[in-house]
Design a protein around this motif. Structure first.
Motif, PDB file in Angstrom:
ATOM      1  N   ILE A 262      -2.544  -9.598  10.399  1.00  0.00           N
ATOM      2  CA  ILE A 262      -1.548 -10.065   9.426  1.00  0.00           C
ATOM      3  C   ILE A 262      -0.774  -8.834   8.950  1.00  0.00           C
ATOM      4  N   GLN A 263       0.530  -8.852   9.186  1.00  0.00           N
ATOM      5  CA  GLN A 263       1.339  -7.666   8.860  1.00  0.00           C
ATOM      6  C   GLN A 263       1.721  -7.613   7.378  1.00  0.00           C
ATOM      7  N   ASP A 264       1.728  -8.776   6.731  1.00  0.00           N
ATOM      8  CA  ASP A 264       2.142  -8.864   5.336  1.00  0.00           C
ATOM      9  C   ASP A 264       1.300  -7.908   4.465  1.00  0.00           C
ATOM     10  N   LEU A 265       1.949  -7.025   3.721  1.00  0.00           N
ATOM     11  CA  LEU A 265       1.299  -6.101   2.768  1.00  0.00           C
ATOM     12  C   LEU A 265       0.305  -5.139   3.435  1.00  0.00           C
ATOM     13  N   MET A 266       0.436  -4.962   4.744  1.00  0.00           N
ATOM     14  CA  MET A 266      -0.569  -4.187   5.475  1.00  0.00           C
ATOM     15  C   MET A 266      -0.717  -2.759   4.937  1.00  0.00           C
ATOM     16  N   GLU A 267       0.417  -2.083   4.769  1.00  0.00           N
ATOM     17  CA  GLU A 267       0.349  -0.690   4.326  1.00  0.00           C
ATOM     18  C   GLU A 267      -0.126  -0.610   2.874  1.00  0.00           C
ATOM     19  N   ASP A 268       0.322  -1.564   2.054  1.00  0.00           N
ATOM     20  CA  ASP A 268      -0.096  -1.554   0.639  1.00  0.00           C
ATOM     21  C   ASP A 268      -1.604  -1.754   0.523  1.00  0.00           C
ATOM     22  N   ILE A 269      -2.142  -2.641   1.345  1.00  0.00           N
ATOM     23  CA  ILE A 269      -3.587  -2.883   1.286  1.00  0.00           C
ATOM     24  C   ILE A 269      -4.337  -1.639   1.768  1.00  0.00           C
ATOM     25  N   HIS A 270      -3.817  -1.042   2.841  1.00  0.00           N
ATOM     26  CA  HIS A 270      -4.457   0.155   3.388  1.00  0.00           C
ATOM     27  C   HIS A 270      -4.595   1.239   2.317  1.00  0.00           C
ATOM     28  N   ASP A 271      -3.535   1.377   1.507  1.00  0.00           N
ATOM     29  CA  ASP A 271      -3.545   2.413   0.468  1.00  0.00           C
ATOM     30  C   ASP A 271      -3.893   1.848  -0.905  1.00  0.00           C
ATOM     31  N   GLY A 272      -4.392   0.605  -0.930  1.00  0.00           N
ATOM     32  CA  GLY A 272      -4.521  -0.098  -2.209  1.00  0.00           C
ATOM     33  C   GLY A 272      -5.788   0.161  -2.992  1.00  0.00           C
ATOM     34  N   ASP A 273      -6.696   0.954  -2.438  1.00  0.00           N
ATOM     35  CA  ASP A 273      -7.946   1.240  -3.149  1.00  0.00           C
ATOM     36  C   ASP A 273      -7.948   2.736  -3.459  1.00  0.00           C
ATOM     37  N   PRO A 274      -7.489   3.128  -4.657  1.00  0.00           N
ATOM     38  CA  PRO A 274      -7.214   4.544  -4.924  1.00  0.00           C
ATOM     39  C   PRO A 274      -8.400   5.471  -4.693  1.00  0.00           C
ATOM     40  N   SER A 275      -9.612   5.033  -5.045  1.00  0.00           N
ATOM     41  CA  SER A 275     -10.735   5.965  -4.919  1.00  0.00           C
ATOM     42  C   SER A 275     -11.026   6.259  -3.450  1.00  0.00           C
ATOM     43  N   VAL A 276     -11.004   5.203  -2.642  1.00  0.00           N
ATOM     44  CA  VAL A 276     -11.296   5.367  -1.219  1.00  0.00           C
ATOM     45  C   VAL A 276     -10.215   6.214  -0.551  1.00  0.00           C
ATOM     46  N   ARG A 277      -8.961   5.914  -0.901  1.00  0.00           N
ATOM     47  CA  ARG A 277      -7.842   6.626  -0.281  1.00  0.00           C
ATOM     48  C   ARG A 277      -7.850   8.106  -0.683  1.00  0.00           C
ATOM     49  N   GLY A 278      -8.161   8.358  -1.974  1.00  0.00           N
ATOM     50  CA  GLY A 278      -8.127   9.728  -2.481  1.00  0.00           C
ATOM     51  C   GLY A 278      -9.269  10.588  -1.954  1.00  0.00           C
ATOM     52  N   ASP A 279     -10.322   9.951  -1.444  1.00  0.00           N
ATOM     53  CA  ASP A 279     -11.487  10.705  -0.959  1.00  0.00           C
ATOM     54  C   ASP A 279     -11.284  11.304   0.429  1.00  0.00           C
ATOM     55  N   TRP A 280     -10.245  10.855   1.139  1.00  0.00           N
ATOM     56  CA  TRP A 280     -10.016  11.361   2.493  1.00  0.00           C
ATOM     57  C   TRP A 280      -9.560  12.816   2.435  1.00  0.00           C
ATOM     58  N   PRO A 281     -10.021  13.730   3.256  1.00  0.00           N
ATOM     59  CA  PRO A 281     -10.977  13.538   4.355  1.00  0.00           C
ATOM     60  C   PRO A 281     -12.413  13.905   3.987  1.00  0.00           C
ATOM     61  N   TRP A 282     -12.707  14.014   2.674  1.00  0.00           N
ATOM     62  CA  TRP A 282     -13.995  14.611   2.287  1.00  0.00           C
ATOM     63  C   TRP A 282     -15.150  13.646   2.256  1.00  0.00           C
ATOM     64  N   ARG A 283     -14.845  12.359   2.142  1.00  0.00           N
ATOM     65  CA  ARG A 283     -15.926  11.376   2.216  1.00  0.00           C
ATOM     66  C   ARG A 283     -15.537  10.343   3.254  1.00  0.00           C
ATOM     67  N   TYR A 284     -16.523   9.723   3.853  1.00  0.00           N
ATOM     68  CA  TYR A 284     -16.221   8.801   4.936  1.00  0.00           C
ATOM     69  C   TYR A 284     -16.295   7.348   4.469  1.00  0.00           C
ATOM     70  N   TRP A 285     -15.131   6.705   4.395  1.00  0.00           N
ATOM     71  CA  TRP A 285     -15.073   5.279   4.050  1.00  0.00           C
ATOM     72  C   TRP A 285     -14.398   4.492   5.179  1.00  0.00           C
ATOM     73  N   GLY A 286     -14.288   5.109   6.339  1.00  0.00           N
ATOM     74  CA  GLY A 286     -13.633   4.411   7.449  1.00  0.00           C
ATOM     75  C   GLY A 286     -12.133   4.291   7.246  1.00  0.00           C
ATOM     76  N   LEU A 287     -11.524   5.314   6.654  1.00  0.00           N
ATOM     77  CA  LEU A 287     -10.084   5.242   6.396  1.00  0.00           C
ATOM     78  C   LEU A 287      -9.424   6.513   6.905  1.00  0.00           C
ATOM     79  N   GLU A 288      -8.156   6.422   7.237  1.00  0.00           N
ATOM     80  CA  GLU A 288      -7.378   7.612   7.573  1.00  0.00           C
ATOM     81  C   GLU A 288      -5.959   7.361   7.071  1.00  0.00           C
ATOM     82  N   PRO A 289      -5.132   8.387   6.916  1.00  0.00           N
ATOM     83  CA  PRO A 289      -3.767   8.139   6.447  1.00  0.00           C
ATOM     84  C   PRO A 289      -3.027   7.201   7.398  1.00  0.00           C
ATOM     85  N   PHE A 290      -2.251   6.311   6.810  1.00  0.00           N
ATOM     86  CA  PHE A 290      -1.480   5.331   7.581  1.00  0.00           C
ATOM     87  C   PHE A 290      -0.496   6.088   8.473  1.00  0.00           C
TER      88      PHE A 290
END
Ligand code: SAM
Length: 452
Positions: A262-290
């Motif tokens: 589903i493309q709707d809001l895809m990028e917003d959701i990817h970056d939508g959890d501030p703690s998880v997003r802000g932890d990259w690359p020091w903690r592993y939550w299965g995320l990388e920059p879009f």
């Protein structure tokens, strides 16, 4: 890439005087990175370097489960769930399952989103967690304002005062809040492993399945098995929301099983959890920059999927587990579909416009990733009302009537306006239809000659 013999894996295992050089290297990098401005660390070379660091973090950190969660954790994801639940008809019974529900913050947040906007829907929720103690907290729905039980996160940090009042009865004397009855009802709690083959029998088929932030704490092969198991819960027209998982694993399973992102809001959701997003690359939550430079970005970064609309009716009851498993053996191609509609729309003809509305409604419900455009007689109205790209059937550059009396003017108009304009229209038509998978002409009197 995930192989145990890869270079970074071997590096991560090396120790010197019982200390890990990789860990020291990561600490030093973290110290430097935190002092660099974001304008620098978001540049492509830094991102690539960040990806390497993230790989080192991933292989050098032991995988373990957390209870960490927040109320209203990822707002864009809540908005997408609201939009998708909005597609359901009046009074529909919406079945939704939550896997790895922790203390219930996610369950209550999503139920609030759906129930407050669509009070007519009958929402039945199944919430699953593997931990008995956290499931009890979730089921009680009572939370300390000072130190939420078992969870190390400030679980109310993403709510404002109004939202707190809306969801909880607040007991200031005890410094605790209690989930309101309208959110607590209709939830069935299960102590269960999301990887269990019994999951489908226990929970049954669901219109929406939410599996966030626990698969990344499993090894990739275990996460893959678990994700495939979870997918069996989703009904043919249902949706799966899965974030906080190794991106390679999710992409692989999505490709194998032909899921539609589903493309709707895809990028917003990817970056939508501030703690998880802000932890990259020091903690592993299965995320990388879009990263839109990746060829597979539309699949890799999607966290919401429609699994299979073609096999409607395949899973009809919890007992059909074996039938559902057969879906694994039929990989399908996933690609965003482009559909063009052609007709006499947007001119106030009620029958024609209702036809268009019905087509759009059904297409969007079954293929939310569809790219639509409309070639019609009233493009402005259609673009505004239906929020789709619309182009006119017939562009008029110069009104012929103004020049028609003079033969020379008529000739010049043909040569300098008529022919180039015709070529331009052909080009425009090709451009509009480029990549179109389906061209729909739903009547609207175009096959009669009274409009041409
Ligand atoms: C980090 S919390 C995520 C909570 C919530 N989904 C969110 O995104 O905010 C992970 C939860 O998943 C649960 N969990 C881990 N492995 C599980 C499994 N195999 N089956 C069900 N629950 C699991 C953990 O007990 C924990 O409560």
């Amino acid at each position: 890439m995930l192989g145990p013999q890869s270079m970074p894996t071997r590096m991560a295992k090396v120790t010197l005087l019982r200390k890990s050089p990789v860990s020291a290297y990561l600490k030093l990098n973290k110290w430097i990175w935190r002092r660099l401005p974001p304008s620098l660390t978001t540049l492509p070379p830094f991102r690539s370097y960040g990806n390497l660091l993230q790989r080192l973090v991933r292989i050098s950190t032991a995988r373990r489960q957390y209870f960490g969660t927040f109320f209203l954790r990822n707002r864009p994801q809540l908005e997408l769930i609201r939009r998708l639940s909005n597609q359901r008809g009046l009074g529909f019974t919406l079945k939704i399952a939550f896997l790895g529900c922790s203390n219930g913050a996610e369950v209550y947040s999503i139920l609030r989103t759906i129930r407050s906007r669509r009070p007519d829907l009958k929402v039945i929720a199944h919430a699953v967690d593997i931990s008995k103690e956290i499931l009890e907290v979730a089921q009680n729905g009572v939370y300390s304002l000072k130190a939420p039980q078992l969870v190390g996160e400030p679980i109310f940090a993403r709510m404002n005062g109004d939202e707190l009042q809306d969801m909880f009865d607040v007991d200031r004397a005890r410094d605790e809040v209690r989930i309101k009855t309208w959110l607590k009802e209709g939830i069935i709690w299960h102590l269960e492993d999301a990887a269990s083959p019994e999951l489908l029998n226990v929970v049954g088929p669901q219109d929406m399945v939410v599996a966030n932030n626990f698969l990344c704490h499993m090894t990739p092969p275990t996460a893959e098995r678990c994700l495939r198991n979870i997918a069996h819960l989703v009904t043919p027209t249902g949706y799966l929301f899965v974030s906080g998982i190794d991106l390679d694993v999710r992409t692989k399973v999505a490709l194998d099983l032909g899921w539609r992102p589903i493309q709707d809001l895809m990028e917003d959701i990817h970056d939508g959890d501030p703690s998880v997003r802000g932890d990259w690359p020091w903690r592993y939550w299965g995320l990388e920059p879009f990263n839109k430079r990746r060829r597979d970005w539309k699949l890799r970064y999607a966290s919401a999927f429609q699994l299979d609309v073609q096999c409607e009716g395949q899973i009809s009851s919890p007992q059909t587990g074996s039938l559902a498993l057969e879906r694994d053996s039929k990989p399908k191609k996933t690609y965003p579909l482009k559909i063009s509609l052609f007709g006499n729309f947007g001119q106030g003809n009620l029958g024609n416009d209702c036809t268009l509305q019905a087509i759009l409604y059904n297409l969007r419900q079954r293929r939310p990733d569809v790219e639509l455009n409309c070639i019609c007689t009233g493009p402005e109205a259609i673009a505004t009302i239906h929020n789709i790209a619309a182009v006119p059937i017939h562009d008029i550059f110069v009104t012929p009537g103004l020049l028609s009396s003079n033969p020379l003017a008529r000739f010049l108009r043909k040569v300098f306006i008529g022919i180039p304009h015709e070529l331009y229209r052909w080009l425009k038509a090709f451009n509009t239809l480029k990549g179109t998978d389906m061209f729909i002409v739903p009547g609207t009197q175009f096959l009669s000659d009274n409009l041409t």
